[in-house]
Design a protein around this motif. Sequence first.
Motif, PDB file in Angstrom:
ATOM      1  N   UNK A 401       0.844  -1.288   0.108  1.00  0.00           N
ATOM      2  CA  UNK A 401      -0.033   0.062   0.085  1.00  0.00           C
ATOM      3  C   UNK A 401       0.722   1.255  -0.023  1.00  0.00           C
ATOM      4  N   UNK A 402       1.962   1.097   0.611  1.00  0.00           N
ATOM      5  CA  UNK A 402       2.863   2.472   0.765  1.00  0.00           C
ATOM      6  C   UNK A 402       3.444   2.600  -0.501  1.00  0.00           C
ATOM      7  N   UNK A 403       3.926   1.696  -1.333  1.00  0.00           N
ATOM      8  CA  UNK A 403       4.463   1.546  -2.579  1.00  0.00           C
ATOM      9  C   UNK A 403       3.496   2.218  -3.669  1.00  0.00           C
ATOM     10  N   UNK A 404       2.316   1.987  -3.426  1.00  0.00           N
ATOM     11  CA  UNK A 404       1.074   2.353  -4.345  1.00  0.00           C
ATOM     12  C   UNK A 404       0.972   3.850  -4.053  1.00  0.00           C
ATOM     13  N   UNK A 405       0.834   3.921  -2.834  1.00  0.00           N
ATOM     14  CA  UNK A 405       0.534   5.586  -2.600  1.00  0.00           C
ATOM     15  C   UNK A 405       2.016   6.430  -2.859  1.00  0.00           C
ATOM     16  N   UNK A 406       3.066   5.700  -2.813  1.00  0.00           N
ATOM     17  CA  UNK A 406       4.329   6.493  -3.206  1.00  0.00           C
ATOM     18  C   UNK A 406       4.061   6.700  -4.718  1.00  0.00           C
ATOM     19  N   UNK A 407       3.469   5.861  -5.401  1.00  0.00           N
ATOM     20  CA  UNK A 407       3.495   6.108  -7.124  1.00  0.00           C
ATOM     21  C   UNK A 407       2.521   7.060  -7.444  1.00  0.00           C
ATOM     22  N   UNK A 408       1.401   7.023  -6.562  1.00  0.00           N
ATOM     23  CA  UNK A 408       0.286   7.999  -6.959  1.00  0.00           C
ATOM     24  C   UNK A 408       0.889   9.340  -6.566  1.00  0.00           C
ATOM     25  N   UNK A 409       1.502   9.515  -5.473  1.00  0.00           N
ATOM     26  CA  UNK A 409       2.088  10.857  -5.241  1.00  0.00           C
ATOM     27  C   UNK A 409       3.200  10.983  -6.066  1.00  0.00           C
TER      28      UNK A 409
END
Length: 565
Positions: A401-409
């Motif tokens: 989830x953190x990696x996914x959010x990082x990609x979005x950001x």
Amino acid sequence: MNKHSKTGNTLVVGVDIHPHVIRMVKVLRTEAKRPRILAWRTHSLAQPLQTENESYSRILAEELQSFLEDASVFEVWTTLQAQQVRTFHLQLPKMDSKQLGAAVFWAVKRENPFEESEWVLDYEVVTSGDEEKAPVTHITAYLASRQHLDQTRDLFNQAGFPLSGISLPMSAFNNFIRSGWIDAEPAPVAVSITDMDATQVGLSHLGFTALTRNIPAGLNQMSEAADKALVDAPLNREIMDWISGVSDEASDAGQSGAITDKYYIDALRRPLERLARHVEQTIEFFHRNHKTPGSVDTVYTFGLVATNKAIRDYLNQRLDVDIIPFDPMAPAFIAEDSQVPEKAEERIPYNLALGLALSAPDQTINFLHTFKDRQTAQRHQLIGRITLISTAAVLAISAVCGFWQYQILAGFKTERKALEQTVSGFDPRVSETVLRDTATELQQRQRELKAAAERHQASALIVEISNLVPAGIVLTEISFGQPRAQSRNRSQSADGSIRIQGLIERTDQATDSVLALYTSSLRSSPLITQVDIDEELRNAERRSETHNYFTIRIVPTTGFMPSSG
């Protein structure tokens, strides 16, 4: 301090205690290679003392303190004597390991009822194979007196060195095989272990105790037999030294002259004969009840009489097996950097202490950590593993989830950067003069649009009024303001209204409905805000045979009113 080193290396001390002697061996146990012997020591007491004596605990404390030097992380192991433990050899049906502990408990209790407050139970699985009729599991169970355990534990606690484990002499021998110190033989091995009050004959198979039997032929009984048989016998301490092999030669005593080995053997003939018969019966019983490859052809001496050559020679003549002193410190067994005594007679007395130093919590019988404690530890370990796996799963999900959010950001940051680059090409600064000029232009444009609208409003209204005329109506006049002939004063000619006059053809349908349709259409127009009928159709003067006359007054939305009609 009984702890494990963070490096995986553990300092272990095996302590063999007797009323007249204390033997210690210090070993460094490593995970990568064979344990290494660091030091050994024997302390002979000037006067035999019972282990319950306070002076004994003081001597033990001094010896351990000096022996361990400045070590702060170590384990200390010792053993009970054979007569302080009851041994049971069980055959149970094959079952799950989780059920085996309870089965052993009730099997021992059925054979020998005991109170858990007085006895401590532990066991080890010897073999688990298929018999002729049904699969069985061979179990060796041990009942240790809680009183003797407490005494031994209190002795070391008083000395300031809490024990890591209390084991058995036979388990100490098995440690040599389990730790890889010596290679495991496919055939069983017999061991004769002599302590103060008993001699134990045991059969070891692949590092597990397959059979044990005890007889009252310990060092004390042999010493008493020699004391009674010998004329002008030497001191009891000298007899014990000869039996245990501490003295290389027979002692001189009394007026009868030299007392040779032969005299001692003659004096010990009865206990030695009992021991020989016991060894024979134990080996025969084992062969009848256990199916193992090979036969027992060697008996290792282990314990207090291991170094007495005269006793070994007598037993060799009496038995059909070889009696060999167990020498685990021989150069063939030890690591290259280990330090050991040079002579075999000096090394052999340490075999019990060295076997204890090779103890491992997961391999050695330990009455301070029995099968119940091991089961509890396994449950805690299982819970810990489940918790660890669950935590790892949560962390993995959180990482995804953190990696996914990082990609979005990161995408948002890229878009923002692109927008910032686009905006940076524009100059947002506007001067006051520019604003004033723009406002003036807008006002001028507004006035022009208003004037244009006023110029074209009359035409738009006439077109709108004409387009909305339904069939059956004919417009005769459209005038802006009231006629001068009908105006009572000048103000009425400029009221901003428009007058529409016309006539309605008479048909079979009612004329009112046609006029109503027209007025309704006018009211719906966005250019007109008000519609009134000035004269009623019932006015007889304005009627004819073919038409009806009407006058409608409307008010435009903008309120524009020209000066003439």
